[in-house]
Write a protein that holds these residues in place. Sequence first.
Motif, PDB file in Angstrom:
ATOM      1  N   UNK E  81      -3.982   2.432  -2.422  1.00  0.00           N
ATOM      2  CA  UNK E  81      -2.782   3.777  -3.193  1.00  0.00           C
ATOM      3  C   UNK E  81      -1.965   2.989  -3.939  1.00  0.00           C
ATOM      4  N   UNK E  83       0.526   3.681  -5.504  1.00  0.00           N
ATOM      5  CA  UNK E  83       2.017   4.398  -5.561  1.00  0.00           C
ATOM      6  C   UNK E  83       2.982   3.671  -6.051  1.00  0.00           C
ATOM      7  N   UNK E  85       6.252   2.471  -4.933  1.00  0.00           N
ATOM      8  CA  UNK E  85       6.663   1.931  -4.054  1.00  0.00           C
ATOM      9  C   UNK E  85       5.597   0.632  -3.953  1.00  0.00           C
ATOM     10  N   UNK E  86       3.727   1.125  -3.647  1.00  0.00           N
ATOM     11  CA  UNK E  86       3.443  -0.190  -3.371  1.00  0.00           C
ATOM     12  C   UNK E  86       3.069  -0.926  -4.974  1.00  0.00           C
ATOM     13  N   UNK E  89       6.181  -3.757  -4.803  1.00  0.00           N
ATOM     14  CA  UNK E  89       6.263  -4.660  -3.590  1.00  0.00           C
ATOM     15  C   UNK E  89       4.765  -5.735  -4.650  1.00  0.00           C
ATOM     16  N   UNK E 119      11.790   3.814  -7.762  1.00  0.00           N
ATOM     17  CA  UNK E 119      10.832   2.864  -6.333  1.00  0.00           C
ATOM     18  C   UNK E 119      11.314   1.923  -6.422  1.00  0.00           C
ATOM     19  N   UNK E 120      10.978   1.207  -5.645  1.00  0.00           N
ATOM     20  CA  UNK E 120      12.500  -0.555  -5.815  1.00  0.00           C
ATOM     21  C   UNK E 120      11.803  -1.559  -4.887  1.00  0.00           C
ATOM     22  N   UNK E 121      11.388  -2.576  -4.848  1.00  0.00           N
ATOM     23  CA  UNK E 121      11.156  -3.210  -3.952  1.00  0.00           C
ATOM     24  C   UNK E 121      12.340  -4.923  -4.054  1.00  0.00           C
ATOM     25  N   UNK E 122      13.058  -4.954  -2.846  1.00  0.00           N
ATOM     26  CA  UNK E 122      13.802  -6.165  -2.702  1.00  0.00           C
ATOM     27  C   UNK E 122      13.016  -7.231  -1.616  1.00  0.00           C
TER      28      UNK E 122
ATOM     29  N   UNK F   1      12.366  -4.737   1.226  1.00  0.00           N
ATOM     30  CA  UNK F   1      13.833  -3.605   1.186  1.00  0.00           C
ATOM     31  C   UNK F   1      12.706  -2.556   0.559  1.00  0.00           C
ATOM     32  N   UNK F   2      12.685  -1.173   0.786  1.00  0.00           N
ATOM     33  CA  UNK F   2      12.039  -0.538  -0.620  1.00  0.00           C
ATOM     34  C   UNK F   2      13.035   1.011  -0.774  1.00  0.00           C
ATOM     35  N   UNK F   3      12.917   0.796  -2.164  1.00  0.00           N
ATOM     36  CA  UNK F   3      14.141   2.280  -1.913  1.00  0.00           C
ATOM     37  C   UNK F   3      12.791   3.412  -3.024  1.00  0.00           C
ATOM     38  N   UNK F   4      13.516   4.426  -3.017  1.00  0.00           N
ATOM     39  CA  UNK F   4      12.505   5.416  -3.443  1.00  0.00           C
ATOM     40  C   UNK F   4      13.641   6.549  -3.977  1.00  0.00           C
ATOM     41  N   UNK F   5      13.562   7.046  -5.333  1.00  0.00           N
ATOM     42  CA  UNK F   5      15.040   7.606  -5.984  1.00  0.00           C
ATOM     43  C   UNK F   5      14.388   8.479  -6.773  1.00  0.00           C
ATOM     44  N   UNK F  43       7.465   1.191   4.778  1.00  0.00           N
ATOM     45  CA  UNK F  43       5.948   2.283   4.203  1.00  0.00           C
ATOM     46  C   UNK F  43       5.643   2.976   5.656  1.00  0.00           C
ATOM     47  N   UNK F  47       1.667   5.401   2.697  1.00  0.00           N
ATOM     48  CA  UNK F  47       2.284   3.950   1.701  1.00  0.00           C
ATOM     49  C   UNK F  47       3.138   4.833   0.346  1.00  0.00           C
TER      50      UNK F  47
END
Lengths: 126, 126, 126, 126, 126, 126
Positions: E81, E83, E85-86, E89, E119-122, F1-5, F43, F47
């Motif tokens: 999926x 997304x 967020x996916x 990453x 969205x973000x990934x760190x 670490x994920x972020x959704x804004x 997630x 996802x």
Amino acid sequence: MFTLGVSDHMMVAHSLRGETFGPAQRLHGATYEVRVEVRAPELDADGIVVDIGLLRSVLRLTLAPLEYRNLDDVPAFAGENTTTEFLCRWMHGALAGQLGVRAGARLRVTLVESPNAWAAYEGDIG
Amino acid sequence: MFTLGVSDHMMVAHSLRGETFGPAQRLHGATYEVRVEVRAPELDADGIVVDIGLLRSVLRLTLAPLEYRNLDDVPAFAGENTTTEFLCRWMHGALAGQLGVRAGARLRVTLVESPNAWAAYEGDIG
Amino acid sequence: MFTLGVSDHMMVAHSLRGETFGPAQRLHGATYEVRVEVRAPELDADGIVVDIGLLRSVLRLTLAPLEYRNLDDVPAFAGENTTTEFLCRWMHGALAGQLGVRAGARLRVTLVESPNAWAAYEGDIG
Amino acid sequence: MFTLGVSDHMMVAHSLRGETFGPAQRLHGATYEVRVEVRAPELDADGIVVDIGLLRSVLRLTLAPLEYRNLDDVPAFAGENTTTEFLCRWMHGALAGQLGVRAGARLRVTLVESPNAWAAYEGDIG
Amino acid sequence: MFTLGVSDHMMVAHSLRGETFGPAQRLHGATYEVRVEVRAPELDADGIVVDIGLLRSVLRLTLAPLEYRNLDDVPAFAGENTTTEFLCRWMHGALAGQLGVRAGARLRVTLVESPNAWAAYEGDIG
Amino acid sequence: MFTLGVSDHMMVAHSLRGETFGPAQRLHGATYEVRVEVRAPELDADGIVVDIGLLRSVLRLTLAPLEYRNLDDVPAFAGENTTTEFLCRWMHGALAGQLGVRAGARLRVTLVESPNAWAAYEGDIG
């Protein structure tokens, strides 16, 4: 009336002559965001004003010789005060020559020099 | 045609009269980003439309008496509905009076009231 | 954790030493938007991290000696490569010294050099 | 001349026919930020160009049937190349029909397709 | 801690599986502004976190195979999926592999999908 | 670490008590752009960090009772100084209560009050 716009940027040094410019008479610099808009009364056979890819390429090629330069040393600007307004008109001329003459089309060049100051020049193409 | 633009902002309270305004009839507020553009067919002897520093100062001085105020209590707006459009025209008049008459020049004032709403007024200077 | 942020900008010239920098080894320039954020675990008696007006003044005073300058000629930067990262750390030090020591507070300085490039430095205050 | 503007956005898929479009001939997509501006020479009795809430509602209702769609499958666009310019003119028509005829009013629709490309169409209402 | 960031964008189509996604289950699209930040506790011998030109090139090369594509048809995403967020990453992994292992460095990837959602990934590099 | 804004905005009036606030002690107003970010180490089965549509709805419902209000008259803020920092923390609490407890998740609320000032509060959810 239709408009198609693209943007790019360049980072240059320069200084301005004349008491009007105060501290900007000293050698300093700017990141100029350059916005170019082509306006035409009708679309072409592809349903566009001008090809975005072409306009971006023409803009990139126009900015390339100025990038990472001190404009005080660029021969094309010898004897000129490279104010933001002047640079807008100069780019209008440089870009218009590469876009060809198209009936009724106009070209607007905007240079954003900081979060709260910008200049523009608009005129016919050709 | 050349354009020179600068921006600033102010934070004010106000309310609007008339059913059209729905919840905005209540006392509320706004951060207005104020964008001012002067347009002229030719550059002056310094190669500019107007001095950026001067335009910024004139804009700052025009906004200062309104900053951190409830516009419902500002005498200059007594009896008026301080819609964003109204404020644009009012600022056009206030700024034009300070910039002096210049043949062919125009002034555009834009107020951005939120990330998705704004208004503007454009007219001659003088 | 609370954050209070303000921004300002400066227009400077400079050049960078080292083959890594390619065309940026030439004298060029930048408009740096400078964003300063103070972080603290608790609010003070007024319900704030730091006074916005004070933070803005401190930032303005820090930028003033650099405005409209060629950083290659600024004594404070003699012998240094004024990369965006370096400037962030330098401003962190200059600002922290003026904000005073506050337990647990941190300071982040971000310099945006173009629409698609920026750098930052974050560290303790004091 | 007064202007009142609002913005919204939509996320759609589409493909473009014609060699001019290069890789954009493939099925791809865009987030279009849609900016709508109504221009009128005079304000109405409420001191506005048009009610912001009304304009936002009309824009939202116009975008709703296109949201999260593949424009290649939308009947209204059958046989058309849904270039950004085409979409601007189509939205101009769709919006103008809902705003009613007003003497001297004009409508401008701008679609921003990326951080460095946009298109617009401006014409009379009615 | 130092940060160096650059941004670029891509225009893609895709659809999402699962009732959670409502209308986004249909084939639609997005312009993703992609912001990449590298964080490191120390600068290298050139006084930088990473070369801006290098980071931009690595980002461009990573986005190129996805540009103007329907992500539903991209083999690397089969059965996934896609997304926001996916995708963050996935890009983190793709970029980290090209930047090499550096002690203590971290990488943050942010995708902005519309004017009001991102969205973000760190995570660590290497 | 994920972020959704996600982001939204509100337009309110208020005044601040205390000499620190200078002219902001007068009744004035602000357009606050409100940015909400949820952070989570993993997630969920779809996802995602959290459903964008849900987060937007929760944010909208939280802002609705404050919209077009004078915060000095809102019972929830009686006796409080509604500084930007205070409002960030208040919204953090109001939003966290509606998002439910999720192991390891954090919530950050940022209020942008003008083009050059903002505040934020970040803390655990639940």
